[in-house]
Design a protein around this motif. Structure first.
Motif, PDB file in Angstrom:
ATOM      1  N   UNK A   7      28.136   8.300 -25.844  1.00 27.45           N
ATOM      2  CA  UNK A   7      28.039   9.619 -26.448  1.00 27.45           C
ATOM      3  C   UNK A   7      28.659  10.684 -25.535  1.00 27.45           C
ATOM      4  N   UNK A   8      28.407  10.584 -24.252  1.00 24.69           N
ATOM      5  CA  UNK A   8      28.997  11.527 -23.296  1.00 24.69           C
ATOM      6  C   UNK A   8      30.520  11.399 -23.269  1.00 24.69           C
ATOM      7  N   UNK A   9      31.028  10.192 -23.340  1.00 21.65           N
ATOM      8  CA  UNK A   9      32.476   9.967 -23.356  1.00 21.65           C
ATOM      9  C   UNK A   9      33.093  10.539 -24.632  1.00 21.65           C
ATOM     10  N   UNK A  13      36.194  14.848 -27.327  1.00 16.88           N
ATOM     11  CA  UNK A  13      36.192  15.939 -28.295  1.00 16.88           C
ATOM     12  C   UNK A  13      36.512  17.277 -27.617  1.00 16.88           C
ATOM     13  N   UNK A  14      35.908  17.533 -26.466  1.00  7.87           N
ATOM     14  CA  UNK A  14      36.177  18.778 -25.739  1.00  7.87           C
ATOM     15  C   UNK A  14      37.618  18.834 -25.239  1.00  7.87           C
ATOM     16  N   UNK A  15      38.151  17.699 -24.786  1.00 11.32           N
ATOM     17  CA  UNK A  15      39.546  17.667 -24.351  1.00 11.32           C
ATOM     18  C   UNK A  15      40.491  17.923 -25.527  1.00 11.32           C
ATOM     19  N   UNK A  16      40.209  17.303 -26.671  1.00 14.44           N
ATOM     20  CA  UNK A  16      41.048  17.539 -27.848  1.00 14.44           C
ATOM     21  C   UNK A  16      40.987  18.999 -28.283  1.00 14.44           C
ATOM     22  N   UNK A  17      39.821  19.605 -28.196  1.00 14.02           N
ATOM     23  CA  UNK A  17      39.691  21.018 -28.555  1.00 14.02           C
ATOM     24  C   UNK A  17      40.473  21.900 -27.582  1.00 14.02           C
TER      25      UNK A  17
END
Length: 181
Positions: free
Chosen positions: A5-7, A12-16
Protein backbone atom coordinates in the motif's frame (compact mmCIF):
# COMPACT_ATOMS: atom_id res chain seq x y z
CA UNK A 1 0.20 -5.71 2.75
CA UNK A 2 1.18 -2.40 4.37
CA UNK A 3 4.42 -2.15 2.32
CA UNK A 4 2.46 -2.76 -0.88
CA UNK A 5 0.00 0.00 0.00
CA UNK A 6 2.85 2.40 0.81
CA UNK A 7 4.53 1.59 -2.52
CA UNK A 8 1.27 2.16 -4.41
CA UNK A 9 0.85 5.49 -2.64
CA UNK A 10 4.43 6.49 -3.53
CA UNK A 11 3.79 5.62 -7.20
CA UNK A 12 0.56 7.61 -7.18
CA UNK A 13 2.29 10.65 -5.65
CA UNK A 14 5.14 10.41 -8.17
CA UNK A 15 2.67 10.21 -11.07
CA UNK A 16 0.82 13.24 -9.70
CA UNK A 17 4.08 15.19 -9.41
CA UNK A 18 4.97 14.35 -13.03
CA UNK A 19 1.46 15.32 -14.18
CA UNK A 20 1.84 18.67 -12.41
CA UNK A 21 5.22 19.09 -14.13
CA UNK A 22 3.55 18.56 -17.52
CA UNK A 23 0.81 21.08 -16.66
CA UNK A 24 3.42 23.57 -15.43
CA UNK A 25 5.17 23.28 -18.80
CA UNK A 26 1.94 24.18 -20.62
CA UNK A 27 1.35 27.15 -18.34
CA UNK A 28 4.93 28.41 -18.68
CA UNK A 29 4.78 28.08 -22.48
CA UNK A 30 1.43 29.85 -22.81
CA UNK A 31 2.36 32.70 -20.46
CA UNK A 32 5.88 33.09 -21.95
CA UNK A 33 7.23 32.53 -18.43
CA UNK A 34 10.84 31.71 -19.25
CA UNK A 35 12.07 31.50 -15.65
CA UNK A 36 9.36 28.99 -14.78
CA UNK A 37 10.11 27.00 -17.94
CA UNK A 38 13.82 26.81 -17.10
CA UNK A 39 12.98 25.45 -13.62
CA UNK A 40 11.18 22.45 -15.13
CA UNK A 41 14.28 20.91 -16.75
CA UNK A 42 17.34 19.30 -15.21
CA UNK A 43 20.53 21.18 -16.08
CA UNK A 44 21.72 18.35 -18.35
CA UNK A 45 18.35 17.75 -20.02
CA UNK A 46 17.81 17.32 -23.77
CA UNK A 47 15.02 18.96 -25.77
CA UNK A 48 14.05 18.08 -29.34
CA UNK A 49 11.60 20.70 -30.54
CA UNK A 50 11.56 20.32 -34.32
CA UNK A 51 13.43 23.02 -36.21
CA UNK A 52 13.77 25.09 -33.04
CA UNK A 53 16.05 22.79 -31.06
CA UNK A 54 17.71 19.39 -30.97
CA UNK A 55 20.19 19.10 -28.15
CA UNK A 56 20.75 20.53 -24.69
CA UNK A 57 17.54 21.96 -23.25
CA UNK A 58 19.56 24.97 -22.07
CA UNK A 59 20.08 25.96 -25.71
CA UNK A 60 16.34 25.64 -26.43
CA UNK A 61 15.48 27.63 -23.31
CA UNK A 62 17.94 30.36 -24.29
CA UNK A 63 16.21 30.66 -27.71
CA UNK A 64 12.68 30.48 -26.30
CA UNK A 65 12.11 34.26 -25.92
CA UNK A 66 13.00 34.74 -29.59
CA UNK A 67 10.90 31.72 -30.66
CA UNK A 68 7.86 32.93 -28.74
CA UNK A 69 8.20 36.65 -29.57
CA UNK A 70 5.85 36.45 -32.60
CA UNK A 71 3.32 34.26 -30.77
CA UNK A 72 0.25 36.39 -30.01
CA UNK A 73 -1.62 33.34 -28.67
CA UNK A 74 -0.27 30.05 -27.34
CA UNK A 75 -2.68 27.55 -25.85
CA UNK A 76 -1.38 24.06 -24.96
CA UNK A 77 -3.99 21.46 -23.99
CA UNK A 78 -2.90 18.10 -22.60
CA UNK A 79 -5.45 15.42 -23.40
CA UNK A 80 -3.96 12.02 -22.46
CA UNK A 81 -1.09 11.24 -20.10
CA UNK A 82 0.52 7.80 -20.22
CA UNK A 83 3.23 7.33 -17.58
CA UNK A 84 5.49 4.45 -16.60
CA UNK A 85 7.73 4.72 -13.52
CA UNK A 86 10.87 2.83 -12.65
CA UNK A 87 12.18 4.14 -9.34
CA UNK A 88 13.61 7.61 -9.85
CA UNK A 89 13.15 7.45 -13.62
CA UNK A 90 9.96 7.64 -15.63
CA UNK A 91 8.74 7.92 -19.20
CA UNK A 92 5.64 9.57 -20.56
CA UNK A 93 3.72 9.81 -23.80
CA UNK A 94 1.73 13.02 -23.48
CA UNK A 95 -0.95 13.86 -26.04
CA UNK A 96 -1.55 17.53 -26.75
CA UNK A 97 -3.41 20.00 -28.89
CA UNK A 98 -1.63 23.35 -29.17
CA UNK A 99 -3.06 26.52 -30.71
CA UNK A 100 -0.61 29.10 -32.07
CA UNK A 101 -1.49 32.52 -33.41
CA UNK A 102 1.59 34.02 -35.03
CA UNK A 103 2.30 37.67 -35.88
CA UNK A 104 4.10 38.40 -39.15
CA UNK A 105 4.67 41.49 -41.28
CA UNK A 106 1.78 40.25 -43.45
CA UNK A 107 -0.65 39.87 -40.53
CA UNK A 108 -1.72 37.04 -38.24
CA UNK A 109 -2.02 33.34 -39.02
CA UNK A 110 -3.04 30.32 -36.93
CA UNK A 111 -1.63 26.83 -36.60
CA UNK A 112 -3.47 24.21 -34.54
CA UNK A 113 -1.17 21.26 -33.88
CA UNK A 114 -2.06 17.82 -32.61
CA UNK A 115 0.82 15.78 -31.36
CA UNK A 116 2.59 14.13 -28.50
CA UNK A 117 5.52 14.71 -26.21
CA UNK A 118 7.84 11.77 -25.68
CA UNK A 119 9.26 12.51 -22.24
CA UNK A 120 11.85 11.10 -19.91
CA UNK A 121 11.82 12.32 -16.33
CA UNK A 122 14.18 11.93 -13.40
CA UNK A 123 13.62 12.51 -9.73
CA UNK A 124 16.67 14.23 -8.28
CA UNK A 125 16.85 15.55 -4.75
CA UNK A 126 13.18 14.60 -4.40
CA UNK A 127 12.00 16.64 -7.40
CA UNK A 128 10.77 15.36 -10.77
CA UNK A 129 11.97 17.30 -13.83
CA UNK A 130 12.36 16.71 -17.54
CA UNK A 131 15.55 14.92 -18.52
CA UNK A 132 14.54 14.55 -22.20
CA UNK A 133 11.57 16.00 -24.09
CA UNK A 134 10.83 15.36 -27.76
CA UNK A 135 7.89 16.79 -29.70
CA UNK A 136 6.08 14.51 -32.14
CA UNK A 137 3.66 16.18 -34.58
CA UNK A 138 0.71 14.07 -35.68
CA UNK A 139 -1.18 16.77 -37.61
CA UNK A 140 -1.40 20.52 -38.21
CA UNK A 141 -4.36 22.66 -39.18
CA UNK A 142 -3.30 26.09 -40.50
CA UNK A 143 -5.48 29.14 -41.11
CA UNK A 144 -4.05 32.09 -43.01
CA UNK A 145 -5.27 34.70 -42.31
CA UNK A 146 -6.04 34.06 -38.65
CA UNK A 147 -9.54 32.94 -37.74
CA UNK A 148 -9.23 33.90 -34.06
CA UNK A 149 -11.73 36.59 -33.10
CA UNK A 150 -11.05 38.10 -29.68
CA UNK A 151 -13.86 40.61 -30.30
CA UNK A 152 -16.47 37.87 -30.91
CA UNK A 153 -19.75 38.63 -29.03
CA UNK A 154 -19.39 35.44 -26.94
CA UNK A 155 -16.25 36.94 -25.40
CA UNK A 156 -17.84 40.30 -24.50
CA UNK A 157 -17.01 41.22 -20.92
CA UNK A 158 -14.61 38.29 -20.46
CA UNK A 159 -11.01 38.69 -19.41
CA UNK A 160 -8.74 38.11 -22.42
CA UNK A 161 -5.58 36.07 -21.92
CA UNK A 162 -2.17 37.44 -22.89
CA UNK A 163 1.44 36.29 -22.82
CA UNK A 164 3.48 37.36 -19.80
CA UNK A 165 2.45 39.47 -16.81
CA UNK A 166 -0.36 41.19 -18.73
CA UNK A 167 -2.34 37.96 -18.42
CA UNK A 168 -5.27 38.35 -15.98
CA UNK A 169 -4.07 35.35 -13.97
CA UNK A 170 -1.19 37.38 -12.53
CA UNK A 171 -3.60 39.71 -10.75
CA UNK A 172 -6.30 37.16 -9.96
CA UNK A 173 -4.46 34.31 -8.24
CA UNK A 174 -2.83 34.42 -4.84
CA UNK A 175 -2.25 30.66 -4.39
CA UNK A 176 -1.38 29.81 -8.00
CA UNK A 177 1.54 32.18 -8.11
CA UNK A 178 2.99 32.83 -11.53
CA UNK A 179 6.62 31.88 -12.09
CA UNK A 180 6.35 28.90 -9.73
CA UNK A 181 5.56 25.26 -10.26
Amino acid sequence: MREDLERQLEILLDKQAITELVYAYCNAADRHDFDKMRALYHDDAIDEHGKFAKGPAKEFLDKLPEIQAPMAVLHHNVTTINLKLDGIRAEGEIYLIAMHQVKTNDGLYDVLIGGRYFDKYEKRQGVWKFSHRSIVADWAYPANPSRIELDHPFLAGAHIGAPGPDDPSYGFFKLLRRGER
